[in-house]
Scaffold this motif. Sequence first.
Motif, PDB file in Angstrom:
ATOM      1  N   ILE A  73     -23.359 -36.833 -21.608  1.00  0.00           N
ATOM      2  CA  ILE A  73     -23.138 -35.443 -21.995  1.00  0.00           C
ATOM      3  C   ILE A  73     -22.309 -35.382 -23.273  1.00  0.00           C
ATOM      4  CG2 ILE A  73     -22.112 -33.244 -21.314  1.00  0.00           C
ATOM      5  CD1 ILE A  73     -24.668 -33.968 -19.866  1.00  0.00           C
ATOM      6  N   SER A  74     -22.781 -34.554 -24.205  1.00  0.00           N
ATOM      7  CA  SER A  74     -22.073 -34.381 -25.466  1.00  0.00           C
ATOM      8  C   SER A  74     -20.707 -33.750 -25.218  1.00  0.00           C
ATOM      9  CB  SER A  74     -22.889 -33.493 -26.407  1.00  0.00           C
ATOM     10  OG  SER A  74     -22.102 -33.043 -27.482  1.00  0.00           O
ATOM     11  N   PRO A  75     -19.654 -34.306 -25.813  1.00  0.00           N
ATOM     12  CA  PRO A  75     -18.326 -33.719 -25.618  1.00  0.00           C
ATOM     13  C   PRO A  75     -18.133 -32.403 -26.357  1.00  0.00           C
ATOM     14  CG  PRO A  75     -18.227 -35.556 -27.164  1.00  0.00           C
ATOM     15  CD  PRO A  75     -19.626 -35.531 -26.625  1.00  0.00           C
ATOM     16  N   TRP A  76     -18.995 -32.091 -27.343  1.00  0.00           N
ATOM     17  CA  TRP A  76     -18.769 -30.884 -28.131  1.00  0.00           C
ATOM     18  C   TRP A  76     -19.619 -29.692 -27.698  1.00  0.00           C
ATOM     19  CZ3 TRP A  76     -20.768 -35.364 -30.428  1.00  0.00           C
ATOM     20  CH2 TRP A  76     -22.122 -35.320 -30.755  1.00  0.00           C
ATOM     21  N   ASN A  77     -20.759 -29.907 -27.013  1.00  0.00           N
ATOM     22  CA  ASN A  77     -21.524 -28.742 -26.562  1.00  0.00           C
ATOM     23  C   ASN A  77     -21.995 -28.849 -25.115  1.00  0.00           C
ATOM     24  OD1 ASN A  77     -23.660 -30.517 -26.651  1.00  0.00           O
ATOM     25  ND2 ASN A  77     -24.752 -29.467 -28.306  1.00  0.00           N
ATOM     26  N   GLY A  78     -21.659 -29.939 -24.426  1.00  0.00           N
ATOM     27  CA  GLY A  78     -21.996 -30.066 -23.015  1.00  0.00           C
ATOM     28  C   GLY A  78     -23.457 -30.290 -22.732  1.00  0.00           C
ATOM     29  N   LYS A  79     -24.227 -30.684 -23.724  1.00  0.00           N
ATOM     30  CA  LYS A  79     -25.656 -30.924 -23.533  1.00  0.00           C
ATOM     31  C   LYS A  79     -25.955 -32.419 -23.648  1.00  0.00           C
ATOM     32  CE  LYS A  79     -27.059 -26.339 -25.101  1.00  0.00           C
ATOM     33  NZ  LYS A  79     -27.937 -25.548 -26.008  1.00  0.00           N
ATOM     34  N   PRO A  80     -27.093 -32.845 -23.064  1.00  0.00           N
ATOM     35  CA  PRO A  80     -27.371 -34.281 -23.010  1.00  0.00           C
ATOM     36  C   PRO A  80     -27.643 -34.897 -24.384  1.00  0.00           C
ATOM     37  CG  PRO A  80     -28.672 -33.086 -21.384  1.00  0.00           C
ATOM     38  CD  PRO A  80     -28.073 -32.064 -22.295  1.00  0.00           C
ATOM     39  N   ILE A  81     -27.202 -36.119 -24.534  1.00  0.00           N
ATOM     40  CA  ILE A  81     -27.567 -36.992 -25.644  1.00  0.00           C
ATOM     41  C   ILE A  81     -28.244 -38.214 -25.028  1.00  0.00           C
ATOM     42  CG2 ILE A  81     -26.723 -38.443 -27.524  1.00  0.00           C
ATOM     43  CD1 ILE A  81     -24.407 -36.506 -27.876  1.00  0.00           C
ATOM     44  N   VAL A  82     -29.398 -38.580 -25.565  1.00  0.00           N
ATOM     45  CA  VAL A  82     -30.161 -39.696 -25.016  1.00  0.00           C
ATOM     46  C   VAL A  82     -30.317 -40.769 -26.085  1.00  0.00           C
ATOM     47  CG1 VAL A  82     -32.264 -40.397 -23.820  1.00  0.00           C
ATOM     48  CG2 VAL A  82     -31.445 -38.046 -23.599  1.00  0.00           C
ATOM     49  N   VAL A  83     -29.898 -41.980 -25.742  1.00  0.00           N
ATOM     50  CA  VAL A  83     -30.050 -43.127 -26.633  1.00  0.00           C
ATOM     51  C   VAL A  83     -31.128 -44.024 -26.049  1.00  0.00           C
ATOM     52  CG1 VAL A  83     -28.915 -45.099 -27.706  1.00  0.00           C
ATOM     53  CG2 VAL A  83     -27.623 -42.984 -27.301  1.00  0.00           C
ATOM     54  N   ARG A  84     -32.117 -44.372 -26.880  1.00  0.00           N
ATOM     55  CA  ARG A  84     -33.221 -45.223 -26.442  1.00  0.00           C
ATOM     56  C   ARG A  84     -33.302 -46.461 -27.332  1.00  0.00           C
ATOM     57  NH1 ARG A  84     -34.947 -39.911 -26.614  1.00  0.00           N
ATOM     58  NH2 ARG A  84     -35.605 -39.016 -24.602  1.00  0.00           N
ATOM     59  N   ALA A  85     -33.623 -47.587 -26.716  1.00  0.00           N
ATOM     60  CA  ALA A  85     -33.810 -48.835 -27.463  1.00  0.00           C
ATOM     61  C   ALA A  85     -34.985 -49.585 -26.846  1.00  0.00           C
ATOM     62  CB  ALA A  85     -32.553 -49.694 -27.415  1.00  0.00           C
ATOM     63  N   VAL A 118     -27.467 -37.370 -15.406  1.00  0.00           N
ATOM     64  CA  VAL A 118     -27.779 -36.018 -15.860  1.00  0.00           C
ATOM     65  C   VAL A 118     -29.195 -35.987 -16.396  1.00  0.00           C
ATOM     66  CG1 VAL A 118     -27.141 -34.162 -17.407  1.00  0.00           C
ATOM     67  CG2 VAL A 118     -25.370 -35.595 -16.411  1.00  0.00           C
ATOM     68  N   SER A 119     -30.029 -35.148 -15.827  1.00  0.00           N
ATOM     69  CA  SER A 119     -31.404 -35.037 -16.319  1.00  0.00           C
ATOM     70  C   SER A 119     -31.432 -34.191 -17.584  1.00  0.00           C
ATOM     71  CB  SER A 119     -32.291 -34.405 -15.253  1.00  0.00           C
ATOM     72  OG  SER A 119     -33.529 -34.079 -15.801  1.00  0.00           O
ATOM     73  N   ILE A 120     -32.347 -34.496 -18.469  1.00  0.00           N
ATOM     74  CA  ILE A 120     -32.492 -33.702 -19.696  1.00  0.00           C
ATOM     75  C   ILE A 120     -33.726 -32.824 -19.625  1.00  0.00           C
ATOM     76  CG2 ILE A 120     -31.297 -35.374 -21.131  1.00  0.00           C
ATOM     77  CD1 ILE A 120     -34.038 -36.320 -22.057  1.00  0.00           C
ATOM     78  N   SER A 121     -34.250 -32.628 -18.393  1.00  0.00           N
ATOM     79  CA  SER A 121     -35.503 -31.885 -18.277  1.00  0.00           C
ATOM     80  C   SER A 121     -35.392 -30.456 -18.785  1.00  0.00           C
ATOM     81  CB  SER A 121     -35.971 -31.872 -16.816  1.00  0.00           C
ATOM     82  OG  SER A 121     -34.999 -31.242 -16.000  1.00  0.00           O
ATOM     83  N   ALA A 122     -34.202 -29.897 -18.745  1.00  0.00           N
ATOM     84  CA  ALA A 122     -34.066 -28.521 -19.218  1.00  0.00           C
ATOM     85  C   ALA A 122     -34.035 -28.426 -20.725  1.00  0.00           C
ATOM     86  CB  ALA A 122     -32.786 -27.911 -18.651  1.00  0.00           C
ATOM     87  N   PHE A 123     -33.859 -29.558 -21.383  1.00  0.00           N
ATOM     88  CA  PHE A 123     -33.710 -29.521 -22.836  1.00  0.00           C
ATOM     89  C   PHE A 123     -34.852 -30.192 -23.557  1.00  0.00           C
ATOM     90  CE2 PHE A 123     -29.601 -29.555 -20.774  1.00  0.00           C
ATOM     91  CZ  PHE A 123     -29.009 -28.425 -21.295  1.00  0.00           C
ATOM     92  N   GLU A 124     -35.535 -31.149 -22.935  1.00  0.00           N
ATOM     93  CA  GLU A 124     -36.570 -31.903 -23.631  1.00  0.00           C
ATOM     94  C   GLU A 124     -37.925 -31.263 -23.420  1.00  0.00           C
ATOM     95  OE1 GLU A 124     -36.454 -36.051 -22.899  1.00  0.00           O
ATOM     96  OE2 GLU A 124     -34.862 -36.273 -24.359  1.00  0.00           O
ATOM     97  N   PRO A 125     -38.783 -31.293 -24.422  1.00  0.00           N
ATOM     98  CA  PRO A 125     -40.074 -30.600 -24.354  1.00  0.00           C
ATOM     99  C   PRO A 125     -40.985 -31.145 -23.289  1.00  0.00           C
ATOM    100  CG  PRO A 125     -39.943 -32.007 -26.296  1.00  0.00           C
ATOM    101  CD  PRO A 125     -38.573 -31.966 -25.706  1.00  0.00           C
ATOM    102  N   ALA A 126     -40.874 -32.406 -22.940  1.00  0.00           N
ATOM    103  CA  ALA A 126     -41.797 -32.983 -21.969  1.00  0.00           C
ATOM    104  C   ALA A 126     -41.727 -32.242 -20.650  1.00  0.00           C
ATOM    105  CB  ALA A 126     -41.473 -34.460 -21.762  1.00  0.00           C
ATOM    106  N   HIS A 127     -40.510 -31.932 -20.184  1.00  0.00           N
ATOM    107  CA  HIS A 127     -40.385 -31.223 -18.923  1.00  0.00           C
ATOM    108  C   HIS A 127     -40.551 -29.728 -19.127  1.00  0.00           C
ATOM    109  CE1 HIS A 127     -39.131 -34.734 -16.684  1.00  0.00           C
ATOM    110  NE2 HIS A 127     -38.253 -35.019 -17.621  1.00  0.00           N
ATOM    111  N   ALA A 128     -39.991 -29.241 -20.223  1.00  0.00           N
ATOM    112  CA  ALA A 128     -39.952 -27.798 -20.416  1.00  0.00           C
ATOM    113  C   ALA A 128     -41.329 -27.201 -20.577  1.00  0.00           C
ATOM    114  CB  ALA A 128     -39.103 -27.454 -21.642  1.00  0.00           C
TER     115      ALA A 128
END
Length: 761
Positions: free
Chosen positions: A714-726, A2-12
Amino acid sequence: MVSISAFEPAHAQSQTLPPVTVDQPKAPTVRRAAPTRRATARAPVRRQQAAAPLRQTAPVRYLTPPTATLGAPPSPYAGGQVASGAGLGLLGNRSVMDTPFNQTSYTAELIQNQQARTIRDVLINDPSVRVIQAAGGGADSLFIRGFYYDSGDYGLNGLYGIAPYYSTGANFVERVEVLKGPSALLNGMTTGGTGVSSGGAVGGSVNLVTKHAPDVDITQLTTTYASKSQFGETIDVSRRYGENKEWGVRLNSTYSNGNTPWNRQTDEFGNAVIGIDYRGERARLAVDIGYQADNLNPPLRFFTVGSSIIPPPPKPGSNFQVPWAYYAPTDFFSTVRGEVDVTDQVTAYAAFGYHDSNINYAYPSPILSNAVPGALASPPGAFQLGGLRSTPFTGKETFETLAGEAGVRATVDTGPVNHAVNLNYAINDRTYTQRVRIPGSQIFWNLYTEPTNIPLPNFTTLAANQLTGVDLWSVGVSDTMSILDKRVQLTVGVRRQTAGSEVTNYLTPTLSRPETDTSVWTPAYALVVKPVENVSLYANYIEGLQTPVVVGGTFANAGTVFPPAQTTQAEGGVKVDMGRITATMGYFDISQPSIITVGSGLLATQQLNGRQRNRGVELNVFGELTPSFRLLGGVAMIDGVQEKTAGGINDGKKAVGVPGFNANIGAEWDTPFLHDLTLTGRVIYTSSQYVDVANLVTLPEWTRVDLGARYTFISPWNGKPIVVRANIENLFNKAYWASAYSGVITLGAPRTYLVSTTFNF
């Protein structure tokens, strides 16, 4: 995945939603922007994308003419890590293939995925750039093409000296634009050199473009962790308002606090930046206001080399600094930029910026003397590897900077020749105050023993009390003449520059200097030839004017003013765009007057000594080898030598702090075995470099390896992406001396763990 381009500022920021049909009154006819064939071809291929939630009213996108820059940043290139172009000051926005210089524009997507804390962490990706101080030092000064670039010279939305003075948080930055080579014609002069070693943006310049509201609403929270125990959060919220969504508001804020990877060091850092913009049919406006504060205890600063022997670096993470040292800068900064389309071919623009910086500090800058004094030695005066001595100081510095520009960009056809004409007036004014106190004696300790038992001295002696002013103004004009559908582009320009400086020394009035001005013409010529559509051959010759350098109050010759001096660059190269990956190769030859530090401690002086000439070859690559494998990196080979030194004693010897070979290789891989998992890696290599002008002291080569991963679900409570980075920086925890400049050296950072989680609401 799932891409997060619709939610993250870098793409938006640079990708907008297509027009949609909704039940609403018919909108009036407006000029709309249509994507070009080339921009469409370059759009990054991603895995299956989640559709962004549509707003009740689709925003109206007005056509932005080619003479405008606001609201029309070049789109991200394939892979999303760099942009397909950048701003060139006087020349406006240019694509990579139409730019007769070597320029890289790093995106907000790269900043967020690499968990960059300050701009220093972004620029470490560039082989032509070497960061002087690692994390823990509180400063973002650089070498670009082997020439010093002061942290106070960073541009903010095209106005130089307005970004936070010593270090800038990366969270509110949409693009980090790095232009290699002198940029006097394009940007005018920078004010670096006010109380620092050197300035003038000779090797290159850095401009930061702030984030503004895209067409998609953003409500984002990122929690962060950095070793050893530094926790924080970053907030990014944006909305657009108005009948056609012409008004935008975006707030970016970050705060972190806790123990850093260095022993006994804590860092409390935070900022808040609000961006307001307006985009109308013929006018655009952007306003940015920000505040940033840092409290670093104790700061890892630099070492002055007082011996011909450089000891091995201490164990990674060891803190040589005394426990009572601190470093606390605060910065208030703002920019306003507006454009009006007088006609479809003429745009008038103006911008203004203000920056107020205050720095309070207390610390010793240790001298590596490798000796122990008197009663501490056995026998007296015995040699001791890693011996340190210093006269500590405490003080306050203030910088107040005003910058502005106004001009006109126009296009006109004369037969088969298209002219892009630019006229620009620019000013930059900085006032710098410095007040420093020292104790009556030195302190002594060792590089390998953490000095927890050294008491806070009494700072009873006023050592510096100085006010310095630098005033710069210039008028520039250029004409880019294009034929054969821009397959041949010739740019000719000139800037009339005037630089003035004055010094008021309250401690020693005889060292005060009245205001003096120097004016000079600085021409530039540049050529782009495209034998085929995806190949650009380019060449340029550009002159600059190095800012007058005022020696700071802590030197024995405080108040001395080195007058402005001209610099020159010749460059040529080739760029090949293969659709999804671009490779560039260039050769450069730059020359500037040299300012060196002689001696150490309170007896140190700064002196003019000949010229430094750097010649080199740069190879860069960025983009996607495949839709799941991205590359970013290159190599820089630089031959920096001294010329015309006093008495010819150092002619032909290598320049200080210029490694002969740098390499940066970074990659990202979307794994096929685990959906939505991306693995990242980066190798940074820097060859050996000389510490002194006589080439008697050398820092050894070093290699740093970084690894990372990110996972999207995908978040189970709002259907939007969660991204974990390490990410792990300096994976093998290598101890190394990172950099040398003007008689001082700095340590590389130890192994650092970075973890973050981004939630979209």
